[in-house]
Write an enzyme that holds these catalytic residues in place. Structure first.
Site, PDB file in Angstrom:
ATOM      1  N   ASP A   1       0.785  -1.118   0.058  1.00 57.54           N
ATOM      2  CA  ASP A   1       0.039  -0.043  -0.268  1.00 57.54           C
ATOM      3  C   ASP A   1       0.876   1.085  -0.087  1.00 57.54           C
ATOM      4  OD1 ASP A   1      -1.649   2.103   0.413  1.00 57.54           O
ATOM      5  OD2 ASP A   1      -3.163   0.713   1.706  1.00 57.54           O
TER       6      ASP A   1
ATOM      7  N   ARG B   1      -0.234   4.456  -0.442  1.00 54.37           N
ATOM      8  CA  ARG B   1      -1.246   5.748  -0.078  1.00 54.37           C
ATOM      9  C   ARG B   1      -0.309   6.647   0.936  1.00 54.37           C
ATOM     10  NH1 ARG B   1      -6.826   3.039   0.262  1.00 54.37           N
ATOM     11  NH2 ARG B   1      -5.938   1.603   1.126  1.00 54.37           N
TER      12      ARG B   1
END
Length: 372
Positions: A304, A306
């Site tokens: 991930d 983000r």
């Protein structure tokens, strides 16, 4: 003092933004560090002419992100063991097509036999190598670059002489959230939530715009019901059944409206932060049998990528310092709290599975800790 700092910050952010743009155009970029400089070229955008221009001072190495190097079984080599960015010496057999196939895992089934590979200790160029991979990530490109150490004195070859220069420290310290500004707002009646206002945010680094939907009449001085939603073109717009993004978006709007008001942040962080094209590459790897986590790792990204500091910055600009977070993802809670936003409650937000996304949801639960 403040004005000087702002001017310096603007100049640094502009240099990184210009470097991202140049790299995305297939142009060389010089990444400078205290230990030396590298002239780099995005692997996925290179052609025979641009690679030849890069190599006027010597054969280019191939720098890949550590997860991709691990897949290629070279992180056990001493030179690669502790590096975030792994430098592969390009043997004679590694022409342009072979180098691209080495960097792009979607081609692994078509070109299964690669190697042997020899890694190089980047030494004082480690900072420049790490920055080069991060620059590719910031540009939404495969995290892989061709690289040639800068020779002493003037480079031969006009394309090398004219390459944009950027400091490795500026790339590694680049923080889009710190440059975020609230730009404008307007009414935006939504299906099921006609009393909605949209607020637009722009980062001065030239990055993508992000949106906040203020649904109903949220009391911003109290912990406000809030949803962080990462943009998903395939799910939100095209109705893809591979993920639960579209139902999550529409369900969040309905839940916030039913609660009397709240905020939905629409973050332009497609594919868990790897960008639309790389997300589609991950889909191609899923077609080969890999789950979403392994697909990202094979591409050279983290599971991930983000940056939830963006969401925290948006909330602060809206005057919000505490939320009730509509999520199943503990990382979102941690990300907001790290950004100075107090999360008083986690409100579950699960959507039913369908035959196409059941494995995807299982992976979220088993490998990423989502509370489904």
């Amino acid at each position: 003092m403040t004005a000087d700092v702002s001017r310096e910050t603007y100049s640094v952010n502009r240099s990184v933004a210009r470097a991202i743009d140049e790299l995305r155009r297939g142009a060389p970029v010089v990444v400078e560090s205290d230990g030396g400089a590298l002239t780099i070229l995005a692997v996925e955008l290179a052609d025979e002419a641009s690679l030849a221009a890069l190599e006027v001072d010597g054969r280019a190495g191939l720098i890949v992100a550590h997860p991709r190097a691990a897949l290629l079984n070279i992180t056990n080599q001493r030179a690669a063991a502790a590096s975030d960015a792994v430098w592969i010496e390009r043997a004679a057999w590694m022409d342009l097509p072979a180098s691209v196939a080495t960097a792009d895992p979607v081609r692994d089934l078509a070109t299964p036999f690669k190697g042997p590979f020899t890694s190089r200790d980047p030494g004082p160029l480690a900072g420049a190598a790490n920055a080069a991979v991060r620059l590719a990530k910031l540009g939404g490109l495969l995290p892989a670059v061709f690289a040639v150490p800068m020779a002493a004195g003037r480079h031969r070859g006009e394309s090398r002489d004219d390459a944009l220069r950027v400091a490795a420290t500026a790339i590694l310290a680049h923080d889009p959230a710190a440059t975020l500004r609230l730009v404008t707002r307007a009414t935006l009646p939504l299906d099921g939530a006609p009393n909605t206002q949209v607020v637009a945010f722009r980062a001065t680094d030239g990055g993508p715009e992000h949106l906040a939907l203020l649904i109903g009449d949220p009391l911003l001085s109290e912990p406000v019901l809030t949803r962080l939603h990462s943009a998903c073109l395939t799910g939100d717009v095209l109705g893809s059944l591979k993920c639960d993004c579209g139902p999550q978006l529409r369900g969040a709007v309905a839940s916030i409206a039913a609660a009397g008001g709240g905020i939905l942040l629409y973050l332009q962080q497609e594919g868990r932060g790897i960008g639309l094209i790389n997300k589609l590459r991950a889909y191609a790897l899923q077609d080969q049998g890999f789950d979403t986590v392994d697909a990202n790792l094979r591409l050279g990204f983290g599971a991930d990528e983000r940056d939830f500091a963006l969401a925290a910055a948006m909330l602060r600009l809206l005057g919000v310092d505490a939320v009730r977070l509509l999520t199943n993802n503990p990382d979102k809670v941690a990300g907001l709290e790290a950004g100075g936003i107090r999360v008083t409650e986690r409100v579950p937000h699960a959507m039913p599975a369908n035959p196409h996304n059941a494995h995807y949801l299982d992976t979220k639960r088993a490998r990423q800790g989502h509370l489904l």
